[in-house]
Design a protein around this motif. Structure first.
Motif, PDB file in Angstrom:
ATOM      1  N   ASP A  77       0.825  -1.209   0.000  1.00  0.00           N
ATOM      2  CA  ASP A  77       0.000   0.000   0.000  1.00  0.00           C
ATOM      3  C   ASP A  77       0.861   1.261   0.000  1.00  0.00           C
ATOM      4  N   TRP A  78       2.023   1.190  -0.668  1.00  0.00           N
ATOM      5  CA  TRP A  78       2.882   2.339  -0.850  1.00  0.00           C
ATOM      6  C   TRP A  78       2.470   3.037  -2.149  1.00  0.00           C
ATOM      7  N   THR A  79       3.027   4.199  -2.411  1.00  0.00           N
ATOM      8  CA  THR A  79       2.690   4.969  -3.599  1.00  0.00           C
ATOM      9  C   THR A  79       3.890   5.016  -4.546  1.00  0.00           C
ATOM     10  N   ALA A  80       3.648   4.611  -5.775  1.00  0.00           N
ATOM     11  CA  ALA A  80       4.669   4.714  -6.818  1.00  0.00           C
ATOM     12  C   ALA A  80       4.608   6.123  -7.403  1.00  0.00           C
ATOM     13  N   THR A  81       5.764   6.651  -7.814  1.00  0.00           N
ATOM     14  CA  THR A  81       5.816   7.993  -8.397  1.00  0.00           C
ATOM     15  C   THR A  81       6.659   7.960  -9.666  1.00  0.00           C
ATOM     16  N   MET A  82       6.399   8.929 -10.538  1.00  0.00           N
ATOM     17  CA  MET A  82       7.207   9.031 -11.737  1.00  0.00           C
ATOM     18  C   MET A  82       7.260  10.493 -12.172  1.00  0.00           C
ATOM     19  N   GLY A  83       8.485  11.026 -12.283  1.00  0.00           N
ATOM     20  CA  GLY A  83       8.676  12.393 -12.721  1.00  0.00           C
ATOM     21  C   GLY A  83       8.387  12.535 -14.199  1.00  0.00           C
ATOM     22  N   ARG A  84       7.798  13.670 -14.555  1.00  0.00           N
ATOM     23  CA  ARG A  84       7.450  13.967 -15.933  1.00  0.00           C
ATOM     24  C   ARG A  84       7.976  15.335 -16.300  1.00  0.00           C
ATOM     25  N   GLY A  85       8.073  15.607 -17.572  1.00  0.00           N
ATOM     26  CA  GLY A  85       8.527  16.896 -18.047  1.00  0.00           C
ATOM     27  C   GLY A  85       7.447  17.963 -18.043  1.00  0.00           C
ATOM     28  N   GLU A  86       6.198  17.565 -17.793  1.00  0.00           N
ATOM     29  CA  GLU A  86       5.119  18.543 -17.810  1.00  0.00           C
ATOM     30  C   GLU A  86       5.269  19.572 -16.703  1.00  0.00           C
ATOM     31  N   GLY A  87       4.506  20.637 -16.851  1.00  0.00           N
ATOM     32  CA  GLY A  87       4.468  21.659 -15.808  1.00  0.00           C
ATOM     33  C   GLY A  87       3.607  21.199 -14.647  1.00  0.00           C
ATOM     34  N   MET A  88       2.532  21.895 -14.438  1.00  0.00           N
ATOM     35  CA  MET A  88       1.646  21.605 -13.320  1.00  0.00           C
ATOM     36  C   MET A  88       0.524  20.665 -13.778  1.00  0.00           C
ATOM     37  N   PHE A  89      -0.177  20.090 -12.790  1.00  0.00           N
ATOM     38  CA  PHE A  89      -1.266  19.154 -13.070  1.00  0.00           C
ATOM     39  C   PHE A  89      -2.568  19.713 -12.505  1.00  0.00           C
ATOM     40  N   ALA A  90      -3.625  19.620 -13.292  1.00  0.00           N
ATOM     41  CA  ALA A  90      -4.923  20.156 -12.881  1.00  0.00           C
ATOM     42  C   ALA A  90      -5.608  19.223 -11.880  1.00  0.00           C
ATOM     43  N   HIS A  91      -6.157  19.828 -10.835  1.00  0.00           N
ATOM     44  CA  HIS A  91      -6.954  19.120  -9.829  1.00  0.00           C
ATOM     45  C   HIS A  91      -8.261  19.882  -9.658  1.00  0.00           C
ATOM     46  N   ARG A  92      -9.289  19.172  -9.288  1.00  0.00           N
ATOM     47  CA  ARG A  92     -10.570  19.812  -8.964  1.00  0.00           C
ATOM     48  C   ARG A  92     -10.761  19.753  -7.453  1.00  0.00           C
ATOM     49  N   THR A  93     -11.084  20.881  -6.866  1.00  0.00           N
ATOM     50  CA  THR A  93     -11.373  20.917  -5.431  1.00  0.00           C
ATOM     51  C   THR A  93     -12.797  21.402  -5.238  1.00  0.00           C
ATOM     52  N   LYS A  94     -13.458  20.818  -4.260  1.00  0.00           N
ATOM     53  CA  LYS A  94     -14.843  21.181  -3.980  1.00  0.00           C
ATOM     54  C   LYS A  94     -14.870  22.383  -3.042  1.00  0.00           C
ATOM     55  N   LEU A  95     -15.639  23.395  -3.421  1.00  0.00           N
ATOM     56  CA  LEU A  95     -15.791  24.603  -2.624  1.00  0.00           C
ATOM     57  C   LEU A  95     -16.920  24.420  -1.603  1.00  0.00           C
ATOM     58  N   PRO A  96     -16.950  25.239  -0.561  1.00  0.00           N
ATOM     59  CA  PRO A  96     -18.022  25.121   0.452  1.00  0.00           C
ATOM     60  C   PRO A  96     -19.422  25.238  -0.129  1.00  0.00           C
ATOM     61  N   ASN A  97     -19.576  25.951  -1.243  1.00  0.00           N
ATOM     62  CA  ASN A  97     -20.906  26.108  -1.857  1.00  0.00           C
ATOM     63  C   ASN A  97     -21.287  24.918  -2.741  1.00  0.00           C
ATOM     64  N   GLY A  98     -20.441  23.883  -2.782  1.00  0.00           N
ATOM     65  CA  GLY A  98     -20.730  22.682  -3.560  1.00  0.00           C
ATOM     66  C   GLY A  98     -20.196  22.710  -4.981  1.00  0.00           C
ATOM     67  N   GLN A  99     -19.745  23.864  -5.437  1.00  0.00           N
ATOM     68  CA  GLN A  99     -19.172  23.948  -6.778  1.00  0.00           C
ATOM     69  C   GLN A  99     -17.711  23.510  -6.731  1.00  0.00           C
ATOM     70  N   TYR A 100     -17.127  23.380  -7.912  1.00  0.00           N
ATOM     71  CA  TYR A 100     -15.741  22.934  -8.002  1.00  0.00           C
ATOM     72  C   TYR A 100     -14.849  24.047  -8.544  1.00  0.00           C
ATOM     73  N   ASN A 101     -13.627  24.018  -8.098  1.00  0.00           N
ATOM     74  CA  ASN A 101     -12.623  24.978  -8.528  1.00  0.00           C
ATOM     75  C   ASN A 101     -11.429  24.200  -9.077  1.00  0.00           C
ATOM     76  N   LYS A 102     -10.820  24.723 -10.124  1.00  0.00           N
ATOM     77  CA  LYS A 102      -9.627  24.091 -10.690  1.00  0.00           C
ATOM     78  C   LYS A 102      -8.406  24.694 -10.015  1.00  0.00           C
ATOM     79  N   VAL A 103      -7.509  23.833  -9.518  1.00  0.00           N
ATOM     80  CA  VAL A 103      -6.240  24.280  -8.955  1.00  0.00           C
ATOM     81  C   VAL A 103      -5.127  23.470  -9.610  1.00  0.00           C
TER      82      VAL A 103
END
Length: 181
Positions: free
Chosen positions: A60-86
């Motif tokens: 149950d460890w986590t494998a990782t791999m470095g990439r040449g890309e910049g940042m990675f998009a994530h969606r976070t849920k806001l208190p109002n129930g909508q989503y924000n991209k970070v």
């Protein structure tokens, strides 16, 4: 630590042991010795990828791999129930199928951004100026050399990347990069 500062506990050779860690079982013992939760064990899967996935899946460890890309998009849920991209330096977790219903957790990460962060942390030795990167007395010469084993260079296409300097070992530098991730 809880404030985000880094402290080296073990480098896998030099001051702590006579020989570097060579087996997965050695890593199991270290995990137990330092009481590290499996969720916080990250393993570089850039070499012998299938084996790393298999061993990480078992533990149950986590494998990782470095990439040449910049940042990675994530969606976070806001208190109002909508989503924000970070954007973050690591990709959302992927589940790698190992067969027989077994999986391995895996994250891609931005080599450039993780190494830039590590470089900045190493430059600050004044806690009043922000996070610091502490290295204990008695650290091996190998550790110190490996922490200076790569340099940031601008490529002909105008993009930056970190390149290994000559044939210098960079394994401990890579381990510290994973800590940043």
């Amino acid at each position: 630590d809880k404030e985000g500062n880094s402290r080296l506990l073990f480098e896998g050779g030099g001051r702590d042991v006579e020989e570097p860690i060579l087996t997965w079982e050695d890593l199991d013992k270290l995990q137990e010795q330092y009481d590290v939760d499996s969720r916080f064990v990250f393993v570089d899967a850039g070499h012998n990828t299938a084996r790393v996935y298999e061993e990480c899946g078992k533990r149950d460890w986590t494998a990782t791999m470095g990439r040449g890309e910049g940042m990675f998009a994530h969606r976070t849920k806001l208190p109002n129930g909508q989503y924000n991209k970070v954007e973050r330096i690591y990709a959302p977790v992927k589940k790698v199928s190992l067969g027989r219903g077994e999986t391995c957790h895996m994250h891609y990460f931005s080599n450039l951004h993780a190494k830039d962060i590590l470089h900045r942390l190493r430059q600050n030795q004044d806690p009043s100026e922000g996070l610091t990167w502490e290295v204990p007395q008695g650290v091996s010469e190998s550790y110190l050399k490996q922490m200076d084993s790569e340099e940031r260079v601008k490529k002909p296409n105008g993009k930056y990347q970190w390149d290994q300097i000559g044939a210098r070992d960079n394994h401990l530098w890579d381990c510290e990069v994973l800590f940043v991730v």
